[in-house]
Design a protein around this motif. Structure first.
Motif, PDB file in Angstrom:
ATOM      1  N   LEU A  75     -44.423  70.574  85.711  1.00  0.00           N
ATOM      2  CA  LEU A  75     -43.381  70.099  86.611  1.00  0.00           C
ATOM      3  C   LEU A  75     -42.146  70.984  86.588  1.00  0.00           C
ATOM      4  O   LEU A  75     -41.459  71.107  87.610  1.00  0.00           O
ATOM      5  CB  LEU A  75     -43.017  68.654  86.258  1.00  0.00           C
ATOM      6  CG  LEU A  75     -44.140  67.638  86.476  1.00  0.00           C
ATOM      7  CD1 LEU A  75     -43.731  66.277  85.943  1.00  0.00           C
ATOM      8  CD2 LEU A  75     -44.514  67.569  87.936  1.00  0.00           C
ATOM      9  N   ASP A  76     -41.860  71.614  85.459  1.00  0.00           N
ATOM     10  CA  ASP A  76     -40.704  72.509  85.415  1.00  0.00           C
ATOM     11  C   ASP A  76     -40.899  73.710  86.332  1.00  0.00           C
ATOM     12  O   ASP A  76     -39.961  74.148  87.004  1.00  0.00           O
ATOM     13  CB  ASP A  76     -40.377  72.943  83.985  1.00  0.00           C
ATOM     14  CG  ASP A  76     -41.531  73.608  83.272  1.00  0.00           C
ATOM     15  OD1 ASP A  76     -42.701  73.390  83.653  1.00  0.00           O
ATOM     16  OD2 ASP A  76     -41.269  74.350  82.301  1.00  0.00           O
ATOM     17  N   LEU A  77     -42.132  74.224  86.421  1.00  0.00           N
ATOM     18  CA  LEU A  77     -42.393  75.344  87.330  1.00  0.00           C
ATOM     19  C   LEU A  77     -42.345  74.901  88.792  1.00  0.00           C
ATOM     20  O   LEU A  77     -41.914  75.663  89.657  1.00  0.00           O
ATOM     21  CB  LEU A  77     -43.745  75.989  87.015  1.00  0.00           C
ATOM     22  CG  LEU A  77     -43.819  76.743  85.687  1.00  0.00           C
ATOM     23  CD1 LEU A  77     -45.197  77.349  85.503  1.00  0.00           C
ATOM     24  CD2 LEU A  77     -42.745  77.811  85.596  1.00  0.00           C
ATOM     25  N   VAL A  78     -42.770  73.687  89.063  1.00  0.00           N
ATOM     26  CA  VAL A  78     -42.662  73.148  90.427  1.00  0.00           C
ATOM     27  C   VAL A  78     -41.186  73.062  90.815  1.00  0.00           C
ATOM     28  O   VAL A  78     -40.799  73.444  91.925  1.00  0.00           O
ATOM     29  CB  VAL A  78     -43.343  71.765  90.539  1.00  0.00           C
ATOM     30  CG1 VAL A  78     -43.025  71.101  91.873  1.00  0.00           C
ATOM     31  CG2 VAL A  78     -44.845  71.899  90.351  1.00  0.00           C
ATOM     32  N   SER A 142     -48.553  66.774  92.407  1.00  0.00           N
ATOM     33  CA  SER A 142     -48.319  66.904  90.965  1.00  0.00           C
ATOM     34  C   SER A 142     -49.142  65.882  90.198  1.00  0.00           C
ATOM     35  O   SER A 142     -49.771  66.209  89.188  1.00  0.00           O
ATOM     36  CB  SER A 142     -46.832  66.726  90.644  1.00  0.00           C
ATOM     37  OG  SER A 142     -46.058  67.702  91.297  1.00  0.00           O
ATOM     38  N   LEU A 143     -49.152  64.679  90.677  1.00  0.00           N
ATOM     39  CA  LEU A 143     -49.911  63.620  90.021  1.00  0.00           C
ATOM     40  C   LEU A 143     -51.403  63.957  90.016  1.00  0.00           C
ATOM     41  O   LEU A 143     -52.076  63.792  88.997  1.00  0.00           O
ATOM     42  CB  LEU A 143     -49.654  62.283  90.726  1.00  0.00           C
ATOM     43  CG  LEU A 143     -50.227  61.041  90.082  1.00  0.00           C
ATOM     44  CD1 LEU A 143     -49.753  60.875  88.645  1.00  0.00           C
ATOM     45  CD2 LEU A 143     -49.854  59.813  90.896  1.00  0.00           C
ATOM     46  N   GLY A 184     -35.571  74.233  85.621  1.00  0.00           N
ATOM     47  CA  GLY A 184     -36.717  74.012  84.734  1.00  0.00           C
ATOM     48  C   GLY A 184     -36.284  73.384  83.422  1.00  0.00           C
ATOM     49  O   GLY A 184     -36.921  72.463  82.901  1.00  0.00           O
ATOM     50  N   ARG A 185     -35.170  73.872  82.889  1.00  0.00           N
ATOM     51  CA  ARG A 185     -34.621  73.315  81.648  1.00  0.00           C
ATOM     52  C   ARG A 185     -34.218  71.856  81.861  1.00  0.00           C
ATOM     53  O   ARG A 185     -34.515  70.997  81.038  1.00  0.00           O
ATOM     54  CB  ARG A 185     -33.418  74.138  81.192  1.00  0.00           C
ATOM     55  CG  ARG A 185     -32.750  73.631  79.915  1.00  0.00           C
ATOM     56  CD  ARG A 185     -31.512  74.439  79.550  1.00  0.00           C
ATOM     57  NE  ARG A 185     -30.612  74.708  80.661  1.00  0.00           N
ATOM     58  CZ  ARG A 185     -29.777  73.814  81.205  1.00  0.00           C
ATOM     59  NH1 ARG A 185     -29.726  72.593  80.747  1.00  0.00           N
ATOM     60  NH2 ARG A 185     -28.992  74.139  82.219  1.00  0.00           N
ATOM     61  N   LEU A 186     -33.547  71.577  82.982  1.00  0.00           N
ATOM     62  CA  LEU A 186     -33.153  70.192  83.282  1.00  0.00           C
ATOM     63  C   LEU A 186     -34.364  69.258  83.348  1.00  0.00           C
ATOM     64  O   LEU A 186     -34.327  68.144  82.824  1.00  0.00           O
ATOM     65  CB  LEU A 186     -32.389  70.124  84.603  1.00  0.00           C
ATOM     66  CG  LEU A 186     -30.956  70.614  84.602  1.00  0.00           C
ATOM     67  CD1 LEU A 186     -30.414  70.645  86.027  1.00  0.00           C
ATOM     68  CD2 LEU A 186     -30.096  69.739  83.725  1.00  0.00           C
ATOM     69  N   VAL A 187     -35.416  69.710  84.004  1.00  0.00           N
ATOM     70  CA  VAL A 187     -36.615  68.881  84.129  1.00  0.00           C
ATOM     71  C   VAL A 187     -37.230  68.647  82.755  1.00  0.00           C
ATOM     72  O   VAL A 187     -37.576  67.511  82.408  1.00  0.00           O
ATOM     73  CB  VAL A 187     -37.629  69.518  85.104  1.00  0.00           C
ATOM     74  CG1 VAL A 187     -39.000  68.872  85.002  1.00  0.00           C
ATOM     75  CG2 VAL A 187     -37.108  69.440  86.531  1.00  0.00           C
ATOM     76  N   ARG A 188     -37.364  69.702  81.962  1.00  0.00           N
ATOM     77  CA  ARG A 188     -37.944  69.535  80.626  1.00  0.00           C
ATOM     78  C   ARG A 188     -37.124  68.557  79.794  1.00  0.00           C
ATOM     79  O   ARG A 188     -37.665  67.677  79.117  1.00  0.00           O
ATOM     80  CB  ARG A 188     -38.058  70.889  79.910  1.00  0.00           C
ATOM     81  CG  ARG A 188     -39.172  71.771  80.476  1.00  0.00           C
ATOM     82  CD  ARG A 188     -39.396  73.015  79.653  1.00  0.00           C
ATOM     83  NE  ARG A 188     -38.230  73.888  79.564  1.00  0.00           N
ATOM     84  CZ  ARG A 188     -37.875  74.780  80.474  1.00  0.00           C
ATOM     85  NH1 ARG A 188     -38.620  74.934  81.570  1.00  0.00           N
ATOM     86  NH2 ARG A 188     -36.805  75.541  80.307  1.00  0.00           N
TER      87      ARG A 188
END
Length: 196
Positions: A75-78, A142-143, A184-188
């Motif tokens: 998801l971070d790459l998305v 994604s799911l 990406g950092r925020l999502v992680r």
């Protein structure tokens, strides 16, 4: 004429980078693509048809990038792809956010009657995705890519929420930019916080 169609869409995109959509002339698009104006009208029907096809192509390219990001990572790459695509492509940004500037074509999102003999144009004349449609499409893709078919319903629901959270965080970073790699950092961090 798939090759002519792509050449025309490329020419229209290039013209749009140079001038507002209102200043893009069909005759110029045809000339740059190396086809007749009649070929352009046979493919798209009108300037509105060309705009719809251009938006559809860019939306499809964005979603293909989502699929690539899902294959490469998570998801971070998305989220990173979403922000990158919106920064690079004003049509993707407008489609994702619903913020159409006067420089861009603003095709109606609802389906328009199509009498086109060209299947790709009939698809473009169908309903164009709205921002909420993109959220749902990215969440669902994604799911499907990350989900475990035998997972309990509660785990699947949690993953669906995580997928939607990731795409909504990415869209917020399109509107309120963060530094390169920041989304990406925020999502992680957000996903990690949800599991602790």
């Amino acid at each position: 004429m798939p090759a002519a169609r792509e050449s025309l869409l490329d020419a229209a995109y290039t013209a749009l980078a140079r001038r507002p959509w209102g200043g893009v002339r069909m005759v110029d698009v045809a000339a740059v693509a190396g086809v007749s104006r009649q070929t352009l009208y046979n493919e798209f029907g009108s300037k509105e048809g060309l705009a719809r096809a251009l938006v559809r192509r860019e939306a499809d390219a964005y979603l293909a990038g989502v699929d690539r990001a899902l294959k490469e990572g998570g998801l971070d790459l998305v989220a990173e792809w979403t922000v990158t695509a919106a920064r690079r492509n004003p049509l993707v940004r407008a489609a994702l956010t619903g913020c159409w500037s006067e420089r861009l074509p603003s095709p109606t999102l609802t389906a328009v009657p199509s009498s086109s003999a060209v299947p790709a144009q009939r698809r473009a004349d169908g309903p164009l995705p709205a921002p909420a449609d993109f959220v749902a499409a990215v969440r669902d893709r994604s799911l499907a890519a990350l989900g475990v078919p035998s997972a309990p319903k509660t785990e699947s629901e949690a993953l669906a929420r995580d997928c939607e959270l990731a795409v909504r965080l990415a869209l917020s970073c399109v509107l309120a930019p963060v530094e390169e790699g920041g989304v990406g950092r925020l999502v992680r961090e957000a996903l990690r916080a949800r599991t602790t």
